[in-house]
Enzyme design. Structure first.
Site, PDB file in Angstrom:
ATOM      1  CE  LYS A  50      43.028  39.192  39.195  1.00  0.00           C
ATOM      2  NZ  LYS A  50      42.358  40.097  39.242  1.00  0.00           N
ATOM      3  CB  ILE A  91      45.603  32.621  44.276  1.00  0.00           C
ATOM      4  CG1 ILE A  91      46.565  32.767  45.474  1.00  0.00           C
ATOM      5  CG2 ILE A  91      46.313  31.861  43.104  1.00  0.00           C
ATOM      6  CD1 ILE A  91      46.371  31.430  46.327  1.00  0.00           C
ATOM      7  CB  VAL A  92      47.661  37.894  43.914  1.00  0.00           C
ATOM      8  CG1 VAL A  92      48.792  39.187  43.339  1.00  0.00           C
ATOM      9  CG2 VAL A  92      46.370  38.181  43.181  1.00  0.00           C
ATOM     10  CB  THR A 147      31.408  45.398  46.208  1.00  0.00           C
ATOM     11  OG1 THR A 147      32.392  44.526  45.432  1.00  0.00           O
ATOM     12  CG2 THR A 147      31.541  44.799  47.783  1.00  0.00           C
ATOM     13  CE  LYS A 187      35.806  44.598  45.735  1.00  0.00           C
ATOM     14  NZ  LYS A 187      34.922  43.544  45.946  1.00  0.00           N
ATOM     15  CB  ILE A 233      50.918  39.445  47.910  1.00  0.00           C
ATOM     16  CG1 ILE A 233      50.622  39.238  46.480  1.00  0.00           C
ATOM     17  CG2 ILE A 233      52.236  39.280  48.422  1.00  0.00           C
ATOM     18  CD1 ILE A 233      51.088  40.361  45.795  1.00  0.00           C
ATOM     19  N   GLY A 234      47.705  37.803  48.170  1.00  0.00           N
ATOM     20  CA  GLY A 234      46.464  38.144  48.203  1.00  0.00           C
ATOM     21  C   GLY A 234      45.383  37.033  47.428  1.00  0.00           C
ATOM     22  N   GLY A 256      41.448  37.032  45.530  1.00  0.00           N
ATOM     23  CA  GLY A 256      39.981  37.384  45.576  1.00  0.00           C
ATOM     24  C   GLY A 256      39.012  36.241  45.404  1.00  0.00           C
ATOM     25  CG  ASN A 257      34.820  36.735  45.212  1.00  0.00           C
ATOM     26  OD1 ASN A 257      34.859  36.253  46.291  1.00  0.00           O
ATOM     27  ND2 ASN A 257      34.639  38.039  45.355  1.00  0.00           N
ATOM     28  CG  ASN A 317      39.130  45.570  43.772  1.00  0.00           C
ATOM     29  OD1 ASN A 317      40.065  44.663  43.800  1.00  0.00           O
ATOM     30  ND2 ASN A 317      38.041  45.636  43.038  1.00  0.00           N
ATOM     31  CG  ASP A 342      34.431  45.034  42.168  1.00  0.00           C
ATOM     32  OD1 ASP A 342      33.657  45.549  43.267  1.00  0.00           O
ATOM     33  OD2 ASP A 342      34.939  43.974  42.292  1.00  0.00           O
TER      34      ASP A 342
HETATM   35  N1  ATP Z   1      49.655  44.377  41.738  1.00  0.00           N
HETATM   36  C1  ATP Z   1      49.577  43.909  42.996  1.00  0.00           C
HETATM   37  N2  ATP Z   1      50.415  44.029  43.849  1.00  0.00           N
HETATM   38  C2  ATP Z   1      50.289  43.873  45.114  1.00  0.00           C
HETATM   39  N3  ATP Z   1      49.323  43.348  45.592  1.00  0.00           N
HETATM   40  C3  ATP Z   1      48.320  42.945  44.859  1.00  0.00           C
HETATM   41  C4  ATP Z   1      48.436  43.261  43.394  1.00  0.00           C
HETATM   42  N4  ATP Z   1      47.249  42.747  42.785  1.00  0.00           N
HETATM   43  C5  ATP Z   1      46.620  42.076  43.352  1.00  0.00           C
HETATM   44  N5  ATP Z   1      46.893  42.372  44.728  1.00  0.00           N
HETATM   45  C6  ATP Z   1      46.519  41.545  46.098  1.00  0.00           C
HETATM   46  O1  ATP Z   1      45.720  40.672  45.798  1.00  0.00           O
HETATM   47  C7  ATP Z   1      44.200  40.824  46.328  1.00  0.00           C
HETATM   48  C8  ATP Z   1      43.385  40.151  45.195  1.00  0.00           C
HETATM   49  O2  ATP Z   1      43.663  40.620  43.823  1.00  0.00           O
HETATM   50  P1  ATP Z   1      42.437  41.055  42.807  1.00  0.00           P
HETATM   51  O3  ATP Z   1      41.700  41.977  43.500  1.00  0.00           O
HETATM   52  O4  ATP Z   1      43.198  41.320  41.643  1.00  0.00           O
HETATM   53  O5  ATP Z   1      41.855  39.658  42.721  1.00  0.00           O
HETATM   54  P2  ATP Z   1      40.311  38.935  42.246  1.00  0.00           P
HETATM   55  O6  ATP Z   1      40.064  37.677  42.521  1.00  0.00           O
HETATM   56  O7  ATP Z   1      40.180  39.530  40.786  1.00  0.00           O
HETATM   57  O8  ATP Z   1      39.447  39.964  43.166  1.00  0.00           O
HETATM   58  P3  ATP Z   1      37.831  40.122  43.149  1.00  0.00           P
HETATM   59  O9  ATP Z   1      37.352  39.055  44.364  1.00  0.00           O
HETATM   60  O10 ATP Z   1      37.360  41.604  43.452  1.00  0.00           O
HETATM   61  O11 ATP Z   1      37.279  39.571  41.982  1.00  0.00           O
HETATM   62  C9  ATP Z   1      44.121  42.308  46.223  1.00  0.00           C
HETATM   63  O12 ATP Z   1      43.072  42.680  47.080  1.00  0.00           O
HETATM   64  C10 ATP Z   1      45.478  42.671  46.829  1.00  0.00           C
HETATM   65  O13 ATP Z   1      45.736  42.671  48.104  1.00  0.00           O
END
Ligand code: ATP
Length: 744
Positions: A502, A486-487, A634, A596, A479-480, A482-483, A599, A594
């Site tokens: 996550k 992976i979620v 950011t 934005k 579902i998502g 970030g850097n 998040n 952070d």
């Molecule tokens: N609890 C959640 N429920 C639904 N979607 C989520 C959840 N947690 C994260 N996501 C999705 O996953 C994406 C990435 O998660 P997250 O921001 O925690 O990753 P990250 O790698 O820490 O990001 P960054 O690049 O800011 O460090 C989010 O933008 C969101 O779309």
């Protein structure tokens, strides 16, 4: 206009770049479209560990906040003065406890052997104590070696002439100890010098009504007196009001203040045990006053009128006078007297505390509500003479300074020339809306094959998943990401409830592992309806696994992409939820760093309206014990104090929330740069100058513009706190009730 969906460029800050950042008035609305080509692979965190300063706060005594007073001010039993002095001389110190803030509060005595001045916590009272160590010789000189005390010492409290904030120092006074008045002056000079700035030696002592004391015999046990240096005249001020706890301080106004001090000797606070707020005005001859008058409350005036706002203050003095700003809010302005105290601490008059305040048109300010009306510029005076004809005229330079301040509070629109500014590019990948497979919906059969395929596509193996996660949850779609993470959407095998998994790749965080630890540590502490909950964390060699509360509507960045701009009522719901999350976080001393749209996760109704917003991704969060210096965040949302590297704290989150609120309403950020270039973007942020350009802002009310202007104050001292966001009339207001009564 469609928003671009690629990762945002990183926040690059190196010394060379930063040192060239001077406020640039021209950096207002660059209108070019940000490029996405060069941004995709860069991380949004650039840590400057080599620049991370470890600044130790100077814990030395601050006279405006908490002044030390002698241990002898305790109300209970009297100490024998020679026992006090002997013990002091044995340990080579005289110890002065710090006021706990109440008139009859407890002070601590600490023995020390070094000749240092230290502040240390007092575990019993929760206060701190200041230890002052004069030389052993000095003390020995005052102790007659062969004498035994024959008379108990008087316990006398001394204030510094004209200093309302100094809570006074209580010392034992006896004929044995002070064979002459000069000796007492000497001691008082030394003790005051240790604690406050004084212009010279103590040469006169007055009683609390201003009568000169000419001999030791006139001093009365338990009474308070005022020490004057260099024969200054007695100054009638409310001695010791600065040390009262804010919650206890009662309401007054400047007119009543001038009649506070009575022509009689007030009795001792030590003997009467008066509590601030529980006592009426001091009365002459009644013996219930204490020389630190309490003023009757005008409770009707408080709370209701107070809403957070920034006022401009003109400090009395020679022209051009100093002009400064002050944030008034429920915390520092529950009463008129509190506002005077807050103003006093900002303007720092030579004559001590602020006694009189006037509007720009010269009208005397006498009520709390006067600070929250249409006037937002005030003259602040102490006891000095006011020349109404001259003083209320502003010099050109003063005018200019006020106009600069007003510019930062400007809420009116300007016409946008050129193309509409664009949103920054997204810092995380975009995933299509989650459509669960039938098998996942049912969540009954083992799905290891599917898991394996999914994980392999991300470079992971099914066996890598911790067994308790594999056995408890069914893996769904990505579902998502970030850097660093992976979620996945996951479903509890038994309850069928959805969660987010996550998976943080530790290899991507080499050298930044402490951020992972901090994320988990911080999330474990949190429990708030507008913050994503951490259900479970599993730490393994290569990955950190976090099972999180799942939010169905995706992140706010995608919602903005869909909607382009939100209504005021939709924005209000989001800012209330974000403000509540930040207030909670900040109350625990935690800064997110952070904030934005990527998040902020949202829950939508079937029409795509935002029902709920939750704060996520605590990868940069940390506890604030001191000023922070790490440059991170950011670019679009970064606060000026981060770029300037002057140290920052909780208020960087408020800045970021201000940027988000601006974006929600018009669909683009207040600070943008051509081709997404960082240098002009940072220049614009540091300048703090932005606009509300028409036609994009023409239908947006003054209320929310005022809130944004207060959140986007370049100076963090006057920027709203997260609580102030919630207290602002626009935030409180109901749907359709847009405020239009803001005057600037
Ligand atoms: N609890 C959640 N429920 C639904 N979607 C989520 C959840 N947690 C994260 N996501 C999705 O996953 C994406 C990435 O998660 P997250 O921001 O925690 O990753 P990250 O790698 O820490 O990001 P960054 O690049 O800011 O460090 C989010 O933008 C969101 O779309």
């Amino acid at each position: 206009m469609e928003l671009e969906k690629v990762k945002i460029n990183s926040l690059h800050c190196n010394d060379a770049v930063l040192s060239s950042h001077q406020p640039s008035p021209s950096a207002t609305h660059p209108q070019s479209v940000p490029s996405k080509a060069n941004a995709v692979t860069e991380a949004s965190i650039i840590e400057k560990t080599n620049l991370q300063h470890n600044v130790q706060e100077d814990n030395s005594y601050n006279r405006d906040c908490d002044s030390p007073v002698s241990s002898s001010s305790e109300p209970e039993k009297e100490l024998d003065d020679l026992r006090y002095l002997h013990s002091s001389s044995l340990t080579n110190s005289v110890v002065v406890g710090k006021s706990t803030g109440s008139l009859n509060g407890a002070y601590s005595i600490t023995s020390v052997t070094s000749k240092t001045k230290t502040l240390e916590p007092n575990s019993a009272s929760g206060s701190a104590c200041l230890t002052i160590a004069p030389t052993a010789d000095h003390i020995k000189k005052r102790i007659p070696s062969s004498r035994t005390p024959t008379r108990k010492a008087l316990r006398i409290k001394f204030y510094r002439n004209g200093d309302r904030f100094y809570p006074g120092i209580t010392i034992p006074v006896s004929n044995e100890r002070y064979r002459s008045f000069e000796r007492l002056f000497e001691d008082l000079t030394r003790l005051l010098e240790e604690n406050v700035k004084i212009p010279g030696a103590v040469r006169t002592i007055y009683n609390m009504c201003g009568k000169k004391i000419t001999s030791l015999d006139e001093l009365e046990d338990g009474q308070s007196y005022v020490c004057s240096c260099n024969n200054e005249n007695f100054k009638k001020v409310e001695y010791n009001t600065g040390s009262q706890p804010l919650s206890n301080l009662t309401l007054t106004n400047s007119r009543s203040n001038s009649h506070r001090l009575a022509k009689c000797r007030p009795s001792s606070p030590l003997k009467n045990g008066l509590l601030a707020g529980s006592n009426p005005l001091p009365t002459c001859g009644g013996g219930t006053g204490n020389g630190s008058p309490h003023i009757a409350s005008r409770s009707s005036d408080r709370v209701t009128v107070v809403h957070p706002r920034i006022v401009t203050l003109i400090r009395s003095g020679t022209k051009p006078r100093r002009i400064m700003r002050l944030l008034l809010n429920k915390r520092n302005s529950p009463s008129f007297d509190h506002v005077l105290t807050a103003i006093t601490q900002v303007v720092r008059l030579d004559t001590g505390y602020v006694r009189k305040v006037f509007t720009l048109s010269g009208v005397s300010v006498v009520r709390l509500s006067d600070f929250f009306g249409s006037d937002d510029v005030f003259f602040a005076y102490g006891t000095e003479r006011i020349n109404t004809a001259e003083d209320f005229k502003l010099e050109a330079e003063e005018h200019r300074a006020i106009n600069v301040i007003r510019k930062t509070m400007r809420t009116t629109g300007t016409t946008c020339k050129g193309p509409k500014p664009k949103m920054p590019i997204k810092s995380k990948k975009v995933y299509p809306p989650v459509v669960d497979s039938e098998a996942f919906k049912a969540a009954t059969t083992p799905e290891d094959d599917r898991h394996a395929a999914l994980l392999t596509s991300t470079g992971m193996e099914i066996n890598e998943l911790p067994s308790n996660i594999r056995n408890t949850y069914t893996l769904g779609r990505i579902i998502g990401d970030g850097n660093f993470a992976i979620v996945f959407k996951i479903k509890h095998r038994q309850t069928g409830h959805s969660y987010a998994l996550k998976i943080i790749d530790k290899n991507k965080c080499k050298g930044k592992e402490h951020y992972i630890d901090a994320e988990v540590r911080v999330m474990k502490k949190l429990n708030h309806p507008h913050i994503i909950s951490l259900i479970l964390s599993v730490d393994q060699n290569t990955n950190m696994y976090l099972v999180l509360e799942y939010v169905s509507g995706g992140d706010l960045f995608d919602a903005i992409t869909q909607v382009t701009r939100f209504s005021e009522s939709q924005s209000r719901i989001m800012i209330r939820h974000l403000g509540a999350a930040m207030t909670y976080l900040h109350s625990m001393g935690i800064v997110h760093r952070d904030i934005k749209p990527e998040n902020l996760l949202v829950k939508l109704d079937e029409h795509g309206h935002v029902l709920e917003l939750k704060l996520a991704d605590f990868g940069l969060a940390c506890e604030v014990n001191d000023l922070l210096y790490a440059v991170c965040g950011t670019p679009t949302y970064v606060a000026p104090e981060i770029l300037l590297e002057v140290g920052y704290g909780l208020k960087i989150d408020v800045w970021a929330a201000g940027i988000i609120l601006y974006i929600l309403l018009c669909g683009f950020p207040p600070f943008v740069a051509p081709d997404n270039q960082q240098e002009p973007l940072f220049d614009a942020i540091i300048s703090g100058i932005y606009e509300f350009p028409d036609p994009y802002w023409s239908d947006i009310g003054d209320g929310v513009r005022d809130l944004i202007a207060n959140m986007l104050q370049a100076d963090p001292d006057v920027r709203f706190t997260s609580e102030d966001i919630l207290d602002h009339p626009w935030t409180i207001g109901n749907q359709g009730n847009e405020c239009t009564t803001y005057k600037r």
